[in-house]
Design a protein around this motif. Sequence first.
Motif, PDB file in Angstrom:
ATOM      1  N   VAL A 284       7.790 120.484  -5.964  1.00 14.54           N
ATOM      2  CA  VAL A 284       8.014 119.465  -4.933  1.00 14.54           C
ATOM      3  C   VAL A 284       8.712 120.087  -3.732  1.00 14.54           C
ATOM      4  N   LEU A 285       9.742 120.896  -3.973  1.00 12.06           N
ATOM      5  CA  LEU A 285      10.484 121.506  -2.876  1.00 12.06           C
ATOM      6  C   LEU A 285       9.657 122.549  -2.123  1.00 12.06           C
ATOM      7  N   ALA A 286       8.622 123.089  -2.752  1.00 10.40           N
ATOM      8  CA  ALA A 286       7.768 124.078  -2.103  1.00 10.40           C
ATOM      9  C   ALA A 286       6.563 123.444  -1.409  1.00 10.40           C
ATOM     10  N   PHE A 287       6.456 122.128  -1.426  1.00 10.79           N
ATOM     11  CA  PHE A 287       5.347 121.421  -0.783  1.00 10.79           C
ATOM     12  C   PHE A 287       5.426 121.668   0.727  1.00 10.79           C
ATOM     13  N   PRO A 288       4.383 122.257   1.343  1.00  5.71           N
ATOM     14  CA  PRO A 288       4.454 122.670   2.751  1.00  5.71           C
ATOM     15  C   PRO A 288       4.916 121.600   3.740  1.00  5.71           C
ATOM     16  N   PRO A 289       4.438 120.343   3.660  1.00  7.88           N
ATOM     17  CA  PRO A 289       4.973 119.361   4.605  1.00  7.88           C
ATOM     18  C   PRO A 289       6.479 119.126   4.433  1.00  7.88           C
ATOM     19  N   LEU A 290       6.959 119.189   3.205  1.00  4.63           N
ATOM     20  CA  LEU A 290       8.388 119.021   2.967  1.00  4.63           C
ATOM     21  C   LEU A 290       9.173 120.216   3.506  1.00  4.63           C
ATOM     22  N   LEU A 291       8.622 121.410   3.390  1.00  5.45           N
ATOM     23  CA  LEU A 291       9.255 122.600   3.971  1.00  5.45           C
ATOM     24  C   LEU A 291       9.340 122.478   5.488  1.00  5.45           C
ATOM     25  N   TRP A 292       8.285 121.950   6.103  1.00  6.63           N
ATOM     26  CA  TRP A 292       8.277 121.781   7.560  1.00  6.63           C
ATOM     27  C   TRP A 292       9.328 120.758   7.993  1.00  6.63           C
ATOM     28  N   VAL A 293       9.470 119.670   7.230  1.00  5.95           N
ATOM     29  CA  VAL A 293      10.503 118.686   7.542  1.00  5.95           C
ATOM     30  C   VAL A 293      11.880 119.348   7.444  1.00  5.95           C
ATOM     31  N   GLY A 294      12.062 120.216   6.476  1.00  6.00           N
ATOM     32  CA  GLY A 294      13.318 120.951   6.379  1.00  6.00           C
ATOM     33  C   GLY A 294      13.548 121.852   7.577  1.00  6.00           C
ATOM     34  N   LEU A 295      12.487 122.420   8.101  1.00  5.14           N
ATOM     35  CA  LEU A 295      12.586 123.290   9.269  1.00  5.14           C
ATOM     36  C   LEU A 295      13.049 122.526  10.502  1.00  5.14           C
ATOM     37  N   VAL A 296      12.551 121.322  10.693  1.00  9.77           N
ATOM     38  CA  VAL A 296      12.894 120.542  11.890  1.00  9.77           C
ATOM     39  C   VAL A 296      13.993 119.512  11.614  1.00  9.77           C
ATOM     40  N   SER A 297      14.631 119.583  10.452  1.00  5.91           N
ATOM     41  CA  SER A 297      15.576 118.532  10.049  1.00  5.91           C
ATOM     42  C   SER A 297      16.790 118.419  10.968  1.00  5.91           C
ATOM     43  N   TYR A 298      17.267 119.532  11.525  1.00  8.99           N
ATOM     44  CA  TYR A 298      18.414 119.439  12.416  1.00  8.99           C
ATOM     45  C   TYR A 298      18.036 118.651  13.673  1.00  8.99           C
ATOM     46  N   GLY A 299      16.866 118.933  14.218  1.00  6.96           N
ATOM     47  CA  GLY A 299      16.392 118.163  15.370  1.00  6.96           C
ATOM     48  C   GLY A 299      16.194 116.709  15.015  1.00  6.96           C
ATOM     49  N   PHE A 300      15.712 116.430  13.817  1.00 12.19           N
ATOM     50  CA  PHE A 300      15.569 115.044  13.357  1.00 12.19           C
ATOM     51  C   PHE A 300      16.927 114.358  13.350  1.00 12.19           C
ATOM     52  N   PHE A 301      17.919 115.050  12.814  1.00 10.70           N
ATOM     53  CA  PHE A 301      19.278 114.506  12.775  1.00 10.70           C
ATOM     54  C   PHE A 301      19.778 114.224  14.197  1.00 10.70           C
ATOM     55  N   LEU A 302      19.508 115.132  15.117  1.00 10.97           N
ATOM     56  CA  LEU A 302      19.993 114.954  16.486  1.00 10.97           C
ATOM     57  C   LEU A 302      19.297 113.813  17.219  1.00 10.97           C
ATOM     58  N   TRP A 303      18.002 113.621  16.994  1.00 14.39           N
ATOM     59  CA  TRP A 303      17.212 112.705  17.809  1.00 14.39           C
ATOM     60  C   TRP A 303      16.951 111.342  17.182  1.00 14.39           C
ATOM     61  N   HIS A 304      17.132 111.176  15.896  1.00 15.26           N
ATOM     62  CA  HIS A 304      16.691 109.922  15.255  1.00 15.26           C
ATOM     63  C   HIS A 304      17.391 108.689  15.823  1.00 15.26           C
ATOM     64  N   LEU A 305      18.676 108.792  16.108  1.00 13.25           N
ATOM     65  CA  LEU A 305      19.387 107.624  16.619  1.00 13.25           C
ATOM     66  C   LEU A 305      18.881 107.233  18.013  1.00 13.25           C
ATOM     67  N   ALA A 306      18.579 108.213  18.845  1.00 20.01           N
ATOM     68  CA  ALA A 306      18.038 107.921  20.176  1.00 20.01           C
ATOM     69  C   ALA A 306      16.672 107.241  20.069  1.00 20.01           C
ATOM     70  N   VAL A 307      15.859 107.689  19.128  1.00 19.85           N
ATOM     71  CA  VAL A 307      14.537 107.077  18.930  1.00 19.85           C
ATOM     72  C   VAL A 307      14.687 105.640  18.446  1.00 19.85           C
ATOM     73  N   ILE A 308      15.569 105.411  17.480  1.00 20.66           N
ATOM     74  CA  ILE A 308      15.779 104.061  16.958  1.00 20.66           C
ATOM     75  C   ILE A 308      16.301 103.141  18.058  1.00 20.66           C
ATOM     76  N   THR A 309      17.241 103.636  18.843  1.00 22.92           N
ATOM     77  CA  THR A 309      17.799 102.840  19.944  1.00 22.92           C
ATOM     78  C   THR A 309      16.720 102.469  20.948  1.00 22.92           C
ATOM     79  N   GLN A 310      15.875 103.435  21.303  1.00 25.36           N
ATOM     80  CA  GLN A 310      14.817 103.161  22.271  1.00 25.36           C
ATOM     81  C   GLN A 310      13.792 102.178  21.711  1.00 25.36           C
ATOM     82  N   LEU A 311      13.470 102.299  20.444  1.00 24.67           N
ATOM     83  CA  LEU A 311      12.542 101.340  19.828  1.00 24.67           C
ATOM     84  C   LEU A 311      13.132  99.929  19.848  1.00 24.67           C
ATOM     85  N   HIS A 312      14.433  99.808  19.612  1.00 27.68           N
ATOM     86  CA  HIS A 312      15.097  98.500  19.703  1.00 27.68           C
ATOM     87  C   HIS A 312      15.002  97.949  21.126  1.00 27.68           C
TER      88      HIS A 312
END
Length: 118
Positions: free
Chosen positions: A23-51
């Motif tokens: 499961v941890l070696a599943f390529p899409p999950l590895l890619w999410v791990g690669l961009v996870s810091y950016g996800f952490f940084l941007w998710h609140l801004a995206v949620i706020t804008q969607l609201h």
Amino acid sequence: MVALGLVLPAVIGDPTRGWVRRVLAFPPLLWVGLVSYGFFLWHLAVITQLHRWGVDDDAGIPLFTLAALGGSLAIAAVSWYALERPALRLGRRLTGPTAQTRTLADDRAAVAADTSPS
């Protein structure tokens, strides 16, 4: 305890076996791990804008969640490929070899240069 039971086989277990490692070696999950810091940084801004756009009221919770995940992952990917990865490469070029890329010969040469009489 459940988290520990999932993590321990991945860390200690045989690298060629086990469903946790698969499961941890599943390529899409590895890619999410690669961009996870950016996800952490941007998710609140995206949620706020969607609201602000009223997507939460119009779409309902499941569609809002998918829009927030998709938008956050898209911006995180742009952030990784356009900002983070080039910055890391530049940092490596400017600082030279690090402890992870240095060889034993590099270390011996540095020690020899430091101990040679001036």
